[in-house]
Design a protein around this motif. Structure first.
Motif, short mmCIF file in Angstrom:
data_model
loop_
_atom_site.label_atom_id
_atom_site.label_comp_id
_atom_site.label_asym_id
_atom_site.label_seq_id
_atom_site.Cartn_x
_atom_site.Cartn_y
_atom_site.Cartn_z
N TYR A 54 -2.57 6.88 -13.17
CA TYR A 54 -1.42 6.04 -13.51
C TYR A 54 -1.13 5.06 -12.38
O TYR A 54 -0.92 3.87 -12.60
CB TYR A 54 -0.22 6.95 -13.75
N ARG A 55 -1.11 5.59 -11.15
CA ARG A 55 -0.76 4.72 -10.01
C ARG A 55 -1.85 3.70 -9.74
O ARG A 55 -1.59 2.55 -9.45
CB ARG A 55 -0.50 5.58 -8.78
N GLU B 293 11.80 6.44 -7.08
CA GLU B 293 10.73 7.44 -7.06
C GLU B 293 9.87 7.30 -5.82
O GLU B 293 9.36 8.29 -5.29
CB GLU B 293 9.89 7.33 -8.33
N ARG C 42 1.78 -3.30 -17.50
CA ARG C 42 3.11 -3.01 -16.98
C ARG C 42 4.09 -2.74 -18.10
O ARG C 42 4.89 -1.82 -18.05
CB ARG C 42 3.59 -4.16 -16.10
N ASP D 237 11.20 1.48 -17.83
CA ASP D 237 12.49 1.36 -17.16
C ASP D 237 13.62 0.98 -18.10
O ASP D 237 14.77 1.22 -17.79
CB ASP D 237 12.39 0.38 -15.99
N ARG D 238 13.31 0.36 -19.24
CA ARG D 238 14.40 -0.05 -20.13
C ARG D 238 14.62 0.94 -21.27
O ARG D 238 15.72 1.43 -21.46
CB ARG D 238 14.10 -1.43 -20.71
N VAL E 116 5.61 0.91 -17.89
CA VAL E 116 6.89 0.98 -17.19
C VAL E 116 8.01 1.20 -18.19
O VAL E 116 8.31 0.35 -19.00
CB VAL E 116 7.13 -0.30 -16.37
N ARG F 43 10.58 8.88 -18.16
CA ARG F 43 10.09 8.34 -16.90
C ARG F 43 8.85 9.11 -16.44
O ARG F 43 8.73 10.32 -16.69
CB ARG F 43 11.18 8.40 -15.82
N PHE F 44 7.98 8.41 -15.73
CA PHE F 44 6.71 9.02 -15.36
C PHE F 44 6.91 10.27 -14.48
O PHE F 44 6.24 11.28 -14.67
CB PHE F 44 5.84 7.99 -14.63
N GLY F 45 7.85 10.16 -13.55
CA GLY F 45 8.10 11.31 -12.68
C GLY F 45 8.51 12.53 -13.48
O GLY F 45 8.10 13.67 -13.19
N VAL G 198 -4.09 2.64 -0.24
CA VAL G 198 -3.01 3.30 -1.01
C VAL G 198 -3.15 4.82 -0.89
O VAL G 198 -2.16 5.54 -0.79
CB VAL G 198 -3.03 2.84 -2.47
N ASP H 65 0.82 -1.21 0.00
CA ASP H 65 0.00 0.00 0.00
C ASP H 65 0.86 1.26 0.00
O ASP H 65 0.34 2.37 -0.11
CB ASP H 65 -0.92 0.03 1.24
N ALA I 190 9.93 14.84 -1.96
CA ALA I 190 9.53 15.73 -3.07
C ALA I 190 8.18 16.37 -2.78
O ALA I 190 8.01 17.58 -2.92
CB ALA I 190 9.47 14.93 -4.37
N GLN I 191 7.22 15.55 -2.36
CA GLN I 191 5.88 16.08 -2.07
C GLN I 191 5.91 17.10 -0.94
O GLN I 191 5.13 18.04 -0.92
CB GLN I 191 4.94 14.93 -1.69
N PRO J 233 0.94 17.22 -6.90
CA PRO J 233 2.11 16.43 -7.30
C PRO J 233 3.32 17.32 -7.58
O PRO J 233 3.21 18.30 -8.32
CB PRO J 233 1.66 15.74 -8.59
N SER J 234 4.46 16.99 -6.96
CA SER J 234 5.65 17.81 -7.19
C SER J 234 6.89 16.94 -7.16
O SER J 234 7.66 17.00 -6.22
CB SER J 234 5.75 18.92 -6.13
N PRO J 235 7.06 16.09 -8.19
CA PRO J 235 8.23 15.21 -8.20
C PRO J 235 9.53 16.00 -8.26
O PRO J 235 9.54 17.17 -8.65
CB PRO J 235 8.03 14.36 -9.44
N PHE J 236 10.63 15.32 -7.92
CA PHE J 236 11.92 15.99 -7.86
C PHE J 236 12.51 16.35 -9.21
O PHE J 236 13.45 17.10 -9.27
CB PHE J 236 12.92 15.10 -7.14
#
Lengths: 261, 270
Positions: B171-172, A93, B17, B23-24, B21, B146-148, B223, A84, A100-101, B236-239
């Motif tokens: 997405y999540r 991430e 997925r 990732d590659r 995803v 990448r999603f972020g 979740v 979860d 980050a949040q 949302p504020s990714p790095f």
């Protein structure tokens, strides 16, 4: 630091999971909340962490506010099931999600994440999707995710669930290094004295049955029996031959070694 | 029960997925991987907009060619791109197929009182190709970025927070939704035998549907708490930090701008 008064939570089906809980956690305190399955430990953790709205009662954070969202960066809550907690495309991430949040400094976060990832053996897993990890790896990633924003208060629901012995020790070391308050919710009376010096027993009706020093609570067999718990293994081994039994296996090992000399 | 439904759940989860995803492919060296995510996002959006605007099959074919070129330059394996992008347009083609006979035009083939017209065929081809270009561009974007980084780019481009939020949460939750289905089917299969037929399987599936709904809601709530515990209640504020756009980014954006303007001019100017 965290001050709950008359905290009650009733689920929509009418089950009262926690009932009139008064609980204060001070800065630097290490507290274990123990209770039988279904006693309401996790619900108490969620209510203390401001993640569910109590049916009655209040929680005040850091003597400042009753709004958990206002102090989210100071409050680290780890949920029981790591599934979860890990919802990003990669472990990195997920570990960076909190900082980050919460608007924390990126460089300081990078350094902290590097240290925690090394301690928990996550370096090679950082770029992998969480769903490809094993149960223990997910648990380590979840622990890293909550430690990554260095909150003042940690509320951890069964943080060692699926972790193997080696990483269990490393997580315990990280928790020992944590300067703020730590509250661990667990059904294990063996883990309680390892992570805490104060133990709170949750009764089956969701009320607080006992709250005191770990030694006092964990050697009270009648109290523990009444609430579906048993004393720690070390206490059970020594209670009939020693008025002051050790609380942990490590303490028992040391005592046996001393006695054999 | 252990047959069709289980395999379907597994394959849907696997396909999702693989689709999302990155990732590659995102780790490879390619045109879009080298570009700022803002430039990638705007370019893809521009090309998709051009595909939506145009009503000329030739222009759309040109855009389809540009899409394939973009995939090739970004080291996206063509087979993976086609595997990801083909199902949706094929399904769309089935939906619009009757238009081949319903549209008035010069008859190409006539049988049983129906006539396939040139205008009908052109419409079906245009519609299907347009959907393919859109899906393929989206596939290329999610595979190479990448999603972020995409979320960060959307925030940097001042896309409304609500929209970014919807994209991020969808997405999540998409993974979690199908993961819950897979877990439910696995739990069921571990206590059933494969002796029933397809009918039994679908009967079991009906019984599972209610449980699945409840479990999905419950998982969604949990979740949601996991997100809120780490500041998920905030926008949302990714790095990811976008760097300064450079000449390469500018060139890519120029191509997209030309495509949009060109498609618009051809559509609206006499």
């Amino acid at each position: 630091m965290i001050d709950a008064r008359g905290l009650t939570h009733r689920y929509p089906d009418g089950t009262e999971a926690i009932s009139g809980v008064d609980l204060s956690i001070d800065a630097g305190e290490r507290v274990a909340v123990v209770g039988a399955n279904g006693s309401g430990k996790s619900t108490l953790g969620l209510a203390l962490g401001g993640l569910i709205d109590p049916t009655a009662g209040t929680v005040e954070y850091f003597g400042e506010t009753t709004d958990a969202e206002a102090v989210r960066e100071r409050l680290g809550v780890l949920l029981q099931d790591p599934e979860d907690y890990l919802f990003n495309p990669t472990v990195r991430e997920d570990v960076e999600y909190g900082p980050a949040q919460l608007g924390l400094d990126r460089e300081a976060t990078d350094r902290r994440v590097e240290r925690i990832a090394a301690a928990l053996g996550l370096e090679d897993l950082l770029d992998r999707p969480p769903f490809r990890l094993s149960g223990g790896e997910k648990q380590r990633a979840a622990v890293a995710s909550v430690l990554s924003f260095a909150p003042d208060a940690l509320l951890l629901d069964e943080p060692l669930g699926a972790v193997d012995a080696r990483y269990r020790e490393r997580i315990l070391d990280l928790l020992a290094d944590h300067d703020g308050a730590t509250v661990v919710f667990t059904p294990s009376t063996d883990l309680a004295p390892v992570v805490a010096d104060r133990v709170v027993v949750v009764a089956r009706d969701g009320s607080i049955a006992a709250d005191g020093p770990a030694r006092e609570v964990l050697t009270d067999r009648a109290l523990l029996d009444a609430h579906g718990l048993v004393p720690p293994v070390a206490v059970r081994l020594f209670e009939e031959i020693d008025d002051d039994p050790p609380l942990t296996v490590e303490a028992a090992r040391r005592r046996l070694a001393d006695d054999s000399r | 029960m252990t047959g069709v439904l289980a395999r379907s759940a597994e394959s849907v989860v696997g396909a999702l997925r693989r689709f999302f995803v990155a990732d590659r492919v995102a780790a490879r060296d390619g045109l879009l991987q080298r570009r700022d995510p803002r430039a990638s996002l705007l370019t893809v959006a521009g090309l998709a907009l051009a595909a939506m605007l145009t009503r000329t099959l030739g222009v759309l074919a040109l855009l389809a060619g540009a899409t394939l070129a973009l995939a090739w330059l970004s080291a996206v394996p063509s087979r993976r791109l086609l595997a990801r992008s083909a199902p949706v347009p094929l399904a769309s083609a089935l939906v619009v197929l009757p238009q081949a006979a319903l549209r008035p035009g010069t008859s190409l083939v006539a049988a049983g009182g129906f006539a396939i017209t040139d205008a009908g065929v052109a419409y079906v081809a245009l519609f299907t190709l347009r959907v393919w270009v859109g899906v393929a561009l989206l596939s290329i974007l999610v595979m190479t970025t990448r999603f972020g980084a995409l979320v960060a780019a959307m925030r940097a481009l001042r896309v409304p927070v609500v929209l970014v939020w919807v994209v991020a949460v969808t997405y999540r939750y998409l993974f979690l939704f199908f993961d819950e289905l897979r877990r439910l089917v696995l739990a069921r299969n571990s206590r059933t035998t494969d002796s029933g037929g397809v009918g039994d399987g679908w009967r079991d599936a009906r019984h599972l549907a209610g449980t699945f709904l409840l479990r999905t809601l419950d998982r969604g709530e949990r979740v949601g708490r996991g997100m809120r515990a780490r500041g998920g209640a905030r926008p949302p504020s990714p790095f990811e930090r976008s760097r300064r756009l450079d000449a390469g980014d500018g060139a890519l954006l120029a191509v997209a701008a030309v495509a949009v303007v060109g498609a618009g001019v051809m559509r609206w100017l006499p």
